[in-house]
Design a protein around this motif. Sequence first.
Motif, mmCIF file in Angstrom:
data_model
loop_
_atom_site.group_PDB
_atom_site.id
_atom_site.type_symbol
_atom_site.label_atom_id
_atom_site.label_comp_id
_atom_site.label_asym_id
_atom_site.label_seq_id
_atom_site.Cartn_x
_atom_site.Cartn_y
_atom_site.Cartn_z
ATOM 1 N N ALA A 151 16.070 -16.902 -95.885
ATOM 2 C CA ALA A 151 15.982 -18.354 -95.660
ATOM 3 C C ALA A 151 16.859 -18.739 -94.467
ATOM 4 O O ALA A 151 16.470 -19.559 -93.627
ATOM 5 N N GLU A 152 18.020 -18.116 -94.368
ATOM 6 C CA GLU A 152 18.912 -18.401 -93.237
ATOM 7 C C GLU A 152 18.286 -17.934 -91.926
ATOM 8 O O GLU A 152 18.362 -18.629 -90.913
ATOM 9 N N GLU A 153 17.629 -16.766 -91.977
ATOM 10 C CA GLU A 153 16.943 -16.263 -90.766
ATOM 11 C C GLU A 153 15.867 -17.253 -90.313
ATOM 12 O O GLU A 153 15.733 -17.536 -89.136
ATOM 13 N N LEU A 154 15.137 -17.753 -91.303
ATOM 14 C CA LEU A 154 14.070 -18.715 -91.003
ATOM 15 C C LEU A 154 14.653 -19.985 -90.375
ATOM 16 O O LEU A 154 14.135 -20.529 -89.407
ATOM 17 N N MET A 155 15.791 -20.419 -90.928
ATOM 18 C CA MET A 155 16.394 -21.674 -90.461
ATOM 19 C C MET A 155 16.929 -21.580 -89.037
ATOM 20 O O MET A 155 17.110 -22.596 -88.387
ATOM 21 N N THR A 156 17.212 -20.368 -88.597
ATOM 22 C CA THR A 156 17.811 -20.241 -87.260
ATOM 23 C C THR A 156 16.873 -19.552 -86.270
ATOM 24 O O THR A 156 17.274 -19.258 -85.149
ATOM 25 N N HIS A 157 15.651 -19.310 -86.680
ATOM 26 C CA HIS A 157 14.730 -18.578 -85.797
ATOM 27 C C HIS A 157 14.356 -19.431 -84.579
ATOM 28 O O HIS A 157 14.010 -20.601 -84.715
ATOM 29 N N SER A 158 14.379 -18.793 -83.409
ATOM 30 C CA SER A 158 14.165 -19.577 -82.176
ATOM 31 C C SER A 158 12.738 -20.137 -82.076
ATOM 32 O O SER A 158 12.512 -21.112 -81.364
ATOM 33 N N ASP A 159 11.769 -19.559 -82.782
ATOM 34 C CA ASP A 159 10.401 -20.068 -82.692
ATOM 35 C C ASP A 159 10.060 -21.100 -83.781
ATOM 36 O O ASP A 159 8.905 -21.505 -83.904
ATOM 37 N N VAL A 160 11.055 -21.493 -84.549
ATOM 38 C CA VAL A 160 10.822 -22.572 -85.533
ATOM 39 C C VAL A 160 11.289 -23.887 -84.908
ATOM 40 O O VAL A 160 12.437 -24.024 -84.513
ATOM 41 N N SER A 161 10.382 -24.847 -84.801
ATOM 42 C CA SER A 161 10.741 -26.096 -84.111
ATOM 43 C C SER A 161 11.173 -27.195 -85.064
ATOM 44 O O SER A 161 11.786 -28.174 -84.644
ATOM 45 N N LEU A 162 10.788 -27.088 -86.325
ATOM 46 C CA LEU A 162 11.157 -28.120 -87.299
ATOM 47 C C LEU A 162 11.433 -27.437 -88.629
ATOM 48 O O LEU A 162 10.683 -26.544 -89.039
ATOM 49 N N LEU A 163 12.505 -27.876 -89.287
ATOM 50 C CA LEU A 163 12.799 -27.367 -90.633
ATOM 51 C C LEU A 163 12.518 -28.467 -91.644
ATOM 52 O O LEU A 163 12.964 -29.609 -91.459
ATOM 53 N N VAL A 164 11.810 -28.097 -92.695
ATOM 54 C CA VAL A 164 11.568 -29.056 -93.780
ATOM 55 C C VAL A 164 12.083 -28.387 -95.050
ATOM 56 O O VAL A 164 11.502 -27.385 -95.495
ATOM 57 N N VAL A 165 13.169 -28.876 -95.602
ATOM 58 C CA VAL A 165 13.740 -28.212 -96.773
ATOM 59 C C VAL A 165 13.657 -29.126 -97.989
ATOM 60 O O VAL A 165 13.965 -30.307 -97.922
ATOM 61 N N THR A 166 13.219 -28.558 -99.090
ATOM 62 C CA THR A 166 13.081 -29.292 -100.338
ATOM 63 C C THR A 166 13.886 -28.539 -101.387
ATOM 64 O O THR A 166 13.532 -27.413 -101.747
#
Length: 469
Positions: free
Chosen positions: A207-222
């Motif tokens: 989950a941390e990798e996903l949150m900091t990945h350079s190709d992710v432009s928006l995080l939506v966390v629930t």
Amino acid sequence: MEVAALEKLVKQLLVEQLGTKIDPIKKAAPAGARSGVFETVDEAIAGAKKAQKEFAKLRLEDRKKAIDAVREAMLLQVEAMAQRAYEETGLGNVADKINKHKLAIEKTPGVEDLVTGIQTGDHGMTIYELSPYGVIGALTPSTNPTETIICNAIGMLAAGNAVCFGVHPSAKNSCLVVIEQLNIVLKEAIGIENLIVTINQPSIKSAEELMTHSDVSLLVVTGGPGVVRAAMGSGKKVIAAGAGNPPVIVDETANIEKAASDIVSGASFDNNILCIAEKSIVAVASIADFLMFQMEKNNAFFLKNEADIKKLVDLVTIDQKSINGKYIGKSATEILKAANIDCDFSPRLIVFEATKDHLLAKHEQLMPVIPFIRVNDFDEAFDVALEIEKGYGHTAVLHSQNISRLNRAARDFQTAIFVKNGPSYAGLGFGGEGAATFTISTPTGEGTTTARHFAKTRRCVLTDGFTIR
Ligand code: NAD
């Protein structure tokens, strides 16, 4: 009648009358493959990035086709999804989960939610369009695992994005099945694979990798406070849907019979694991006994002696300091049995009188056990309820026929959802007007999120033209 509409009607008739399930997922599933499920976050996001580039070339009509296909196929899966999530997480109950899945599938808005803004004048025309972010990283909870995936997927696809889901490890298997199914349906409908992806071994680290990945432009966390904090520290644009602790106030002007029935329904729905569910009852003293009586008529079980209350609280808390996770999402009957408290019927909700400082009033309990707090008047009720809500800005409920009180509460609660004279779940669009959502953004302020929140606003200016007033 159009051919597509006719086809749909025939399928429906077959399903209803012959009991035959025309299941596009079964029909198209490639043997042995897990479409959309990757070993690593890098691979998953690379797949989603490529898919989103192809998706961006399609027309809105194609997005609509993709979403229609998702709705149609997933409606045939609601029982299976509900059963799997219940068996895997041990939270809630199957009947309510069926309703939650139906709600997500049928009432989450699609492309129609992307409304263009426009200004025209002497200098020309400017439009504000909602365009995709690209790849969204979406973290989902254990409490509504597959409902949130379907709801997020519909809204995020409608806005033109691909999604990499970081699913809760305790709901992993249920989520992976649904993500795979969504991919099969999307490939069939529009020929693109990997618009919805995930990894096969989710963890806090991934989950941390996903949150900091350079190709992710928006995080939506629930989820709860931990994931919200982590996402906020990622340095990315975040839509954070965090914890709540919704109070419900009942004043002396309310329709008490209806308030009682609504509170029992809302607070017991899926064993209270919804973030929007009533977590404390604050009742004005003059109607408190009658409210209790009416709640009992609706299958609430009031604990009347101190010894039983102690047994219950000892069970569902750890040293009266925090909530005992073992009983989250369990049924009232299971909890009473474990606490060794006699009850000669199967209650939907366990209720006990307490003060506003009780641990179960202060903390989100996520189980069908609810404190009942008696206060002198509406002013006191409102202060107590504000304190219980803790400034989460999530959800509050008021049963009252007094317009100025309803108005004051609507303004001063400052919650994303405020339900007047209904069960809390009316705020999700279940038996209340409005779109469905399973991601109610609180600290970041988007509120009940839909496709428009998963898109960025871009301004497009044409000078000296297209003013025809
Ligand atoms: P949770 O916070 O344990 O998990 C949510 C997601 O975040 C999971 O995918 C989990 O793997 C991930 N996660 C958790 N801690 C993390 C961390 N430190 N770093 C990275 N990732 C992390 O939540 P849950 O127990 O599954 O769900 C219940 C909570 O979520 C309750 O507090 C409930 O109120 C809240 N919730 C809020 C909404 C909303 O719309 N506001 C909706 C559903 C649930």
